[in-house]
Design an enzyme around this catalytic site. Structure first.
Site, short mmCIF file in Angstrom:
data_model
loop_
_atom_site.label_atom_id
_atom_site.label_comp_id
_atom_site.label_asym_id
_atom_site.label_seq_id
_atom_site.Cartn_x
_atom_site.Cartn_y
_atom_site.Cartn_z
N ALA A 10 0.54 -1.47 0.05
CA ALA A 10 -0.02 0.18 0.37
C ALA A 10 0.80 1.07 -0.27
O ALA A 10 0.19 2.41 0.49
CB ALA A 10 -1.39 -0.08 0.94
N ARG A 15 9.86 9.04 -2.62
CA ARG A 15 11.23 9.06 -3.57
C ARG A 15 11.37 8.18 -4.53
O ARG A 15 12.26 8.68 -4.72
CB ARG A 15 12.00 8.07 -2.06
CG ARG A 15 11.56 9.18 -0.26
CD ARG A 15 12.52 8.37 0.53
NE ARG A 15 14.22 8.04 -0.32
CZ ARG A 15 15.01 7.12 0.79
NH1 ARG A 15 14.19 6.45 2.09
NH2 ARG A 15 15.68 7.03 0.59
N LYS A 22 5.49 2.32 -6.08
CA LYS A 22 7.02 1.82 -6.26
C LYS A 22 6.55 0.58 -6.17
O LYS A 22 7.64 0.05 -7.10
CB LYS A 22 7.37 2.10 -4.37
CG LYS A 22 6.97 1.16 -3.73
CD LYS A 22 8.01 1.47 -2.11
CE LYS A 22 7.40 1.55 -0.79
NZ LYS A 22 8.17 1.81 0.26
N ASN A 227 12.79 1.88 -1.82
CA ASN A 227 12.08 2.89 -2.11
C ASN A 227 12.87 4.52 -2.62
O ASN A 227 12.29 5.55 -2.61
CB ASN A 227 12.28 3.54 -0.16
CG ASN A 227 11.48 2.78 0.59
OD1 ASN A 227 10.64 2.87 0.44
ND2 ASN A 227 12.17 2.07 0.98
N TYR A 365 13.47 -6.40 -45.49
CA TYR A 365 11.85 -6.39 -44.55
C TYR A 365 10.89 -7.75 -45.27
O TYR A 365 10.94 -7.35 -46.73
CB TYR A 365 11.48 -5.48 -44.85
CG TYR A 365 9.38 -4.95 -43.75
CD1 TYR A 365 9.72 -5.13 -42.54
CD2 TYR A 365 9.24 -5.45 -45.14
CE1 TYR A 365 9.29 -5.17 -42.02
CE2 TYR A 365 7.85 -5.28 -44.42
CZ TYR A 365 7.71 -5.44 -42.70
OH TYR A 365 6.73 -5.30 -42.63
N ALA A 422 16.68 -9.14 -60.43
CA ALA A 422 16.97 -8.12 -59.63
C ALA A 422 16.38 -7.03 -60.25
O ALA A 422 16.26 -6.20 -61.07
CB ALA A 422 19.09 -8.17 -59.78
N ARG A 439 11.79 -4.35 -65.32
CA ARG A 439 11.77 -3.08 -64.56
C ARG A 439 11.58 -2.83 -65.80
O ARG A 439 11.76 -2.49 -66.85
CB ARG A 439 13.24 -3.39 -64.44
CG ARG A 439 14.70 -4.67 -65.24
CD ARG A 439 15.17 -4.85 -64.38
NE ARG A 439 15.89 -5.37 -65.13
CZ ARG A 439 16.73 -6.53 -64.90
NH1 ARG A 439 17.19 -7.16 -63.37
NH2 ARG A 439 18.10 -7.51 -65.84
#
Length: 458
Positions: A10, A15, A22, A227, A365, A422, A439
């Site tokens: 609790a 700090r 915490k 703490n 990718y 390519a 291409r």
């Protein structure tokens, strides 16, 4: 005899300089409070009750699945926090461990030993103590002439003589349930803090003639409370050493244990080699004879046997036996490298399978793609899976060869044994065994440079 655990979670932890409570902060990927829950369960606790208070909306999701959650409505001290668990343990008559939710280093073995000691001596309470060179801030253990625990004095309430005591309270206790809740009704807030101290239960138990004993740990670090950010780093370093030592004892080689960070749920087989700057988190597992690193972070990733994973980030990926990855590769969720497959330098793979013996060597990718066996993907190739609205799939069948700098615009299929030249942009399916070229035709104009001199800037 049954054992229950009450975990005090609790505290606000101001700090920490954080928006989060915490106990939500993590050590090696696991929240502080979860470390304590797992320690209690590892010690054999039959029931675990977590007391929450400040910012409990962030704490409850971490503990509600496997502990009973109770709320301390106002933070009025540790005794009040434990009293909040009374109803949850109304029918319980065994030993009750009280544990601090911000102390992740407590060992299950220590908790179990405290419970055994309490039962052996039928004690009202066993308090875990520690010797500290600098005890400032900790409650001091005051013993009587016979050497037994008389009381615990908090720092702000201590006399100069009491403040000089170096045996300190860890904040961990094992109580007899009946003694505990009976004594809690008698605790008052007549102290410097105006709070209800759990430590007052010890004096109350002694006054009732019940034994109050100490169990002094030889490892004060396990009682470290977090703490501040500095203490969080200290706890992480201690747990890092514990985990790394256990893996090395089981046959894992680490070139640099101080730069190797391994989460508590990671499994590593014998004869794995971890190079410097390796981070393994979540449910990651590594098979025998694999070499991981350097500069590698794997999260929830399965690595088979005999793999090489070099300078790689992988999240929820699968790397089968003999596969290689990196350097500087990124495997996103649902990336799967099959046996002896390769994802090379500067390769990113997402939600895709790279088949047995297939290679994506460099600068590519691959997304939403199924690659068959024995496929070679040339440098700089991309499966264009996103049209701005929806994701689409690419299929590259067994034995296909894709030349460098090829864009495959999904949905599209490259047939088995096909060859893609390519620099192609493939927008239609390629038949098995076919050559595909897409291409622009190269043009050449003789003498153009001499006729159009390029002026160099000075």
């Amino acid at each position: 005899m049954e054992t229950a655990a009450i975990i005090l979670a609790a505290g606000a932890g101001t700090r920490m300089k954080s928006k989060k409570p915490k106990v939500v902060h993590e050590v090696l990927g696991r929240p502080l409070v979860r470390w304590v829950v797992e320690a209690a369960k590892g010690a054999g606790a039959d029931r675990v009750v977590t007391v929450v208070g400040h910012q409990r909306d962030q704490v409850i999701p971490l503990v509600e699945e496997d502990t009973t959650v109770v709320v301390q409505q106002a933070q009025r001290g540790t005794a009040d926090a434990v009293l909040a668990a009374k109803e949850a343990l109304a029918d319980f008559e065994g030993a009750v461990m009280v544990l601090s939710g911000d102390s992740p280093l407590i060992r299950p073995e220590t908790i179990a030993e405290m419970a055994a000691l309490r039962e052996e001596h039928n004690a009202a309470v066993i308090v875990l103590t520690m010797e500290l060179e600098n005890p400032f801030g900790y409650g001091r253990i005051v013993r009587d002439g016979a050497g037994e625990v008389a009381r615990i004095v908090e720092q702000k309430d201590a006399t100069p003589e009491e403040a000089a005591i170096t045996e300190c309270n860890s904040g961990f206790y094992c109580f007899d349930a009946r003694d505990l809740f009976s004594a809690l009704e008698q605790v008052d807030s007549n102290n410097a803090q105006g709070e209800f101290y759990l430590t007052d239960v010890l004096a109350i138990a002694r006054a009732a003639g019940r034994p109050v004993l100490a169990y002094k740990t030889s490892e004060p670090a396990q009682c470290l409370g977090v703490n501040s950010r500095g203490q969080l780093a200290e706890a992480t370093a201690v747990m890092q050493r514990r985990i790394n030592d256990a893996h090395m004892a089981a046959g894992v080689t680490m070139w640099s244990p101080e730069t190797t960070f391994i989460g508590p749920e990671v499994t590593i087989a014998q004869d794995v080699e971890l190079l410097p700057s390796v981070i393994l988190m979540g449910s990651t597992s590594i098979g025998e004879d694999s070499v991981i690193g350097p500069n590698t972070r794997l999260t929830d990733t399965v690595v088979g046997c005999g793999c090489t994973v070099d300078e790689t980030v992988a999240v929820e990926a699968q790397i089968d036996d003999g596969a290689t990855c990196g350097p500087r590769a990124y495997l996103r969720p649902a990336a799967h490298l099959c046996e002896n497959a390769k994802a090379g330098t500067h390769v990113e793979i997402k939600k895709s399978t790279v088949g047995k013996g297939s290679k994506v060597p460099h600068l590519s990718y691959i997304g939403d793609t199924t690659i068959g066996e024995g496929v070679n993907i040339g440098a700089g190739s991309i499966t264009c899976n996103y049209d701005g609205v929806n994701k689409h799939a690419t299929v590259i069948e067994d034995g296909a060869f894709v030349g460098s700098d090829t864009m495959m615009v999904a949905p599209v299929t490259i047939g088995a044994g096909a060859l893609v030249g390519a620099g192609s942009t493939i927008t239609k399916d390629v038949a098995p065994g076919a050559l595909a070229l897409a291409r622009a035709k190269q043009q050449q104009m003789e003498g153009w440079v001499a006729a159009h001199p390029i002026q160099k800037k000075k």
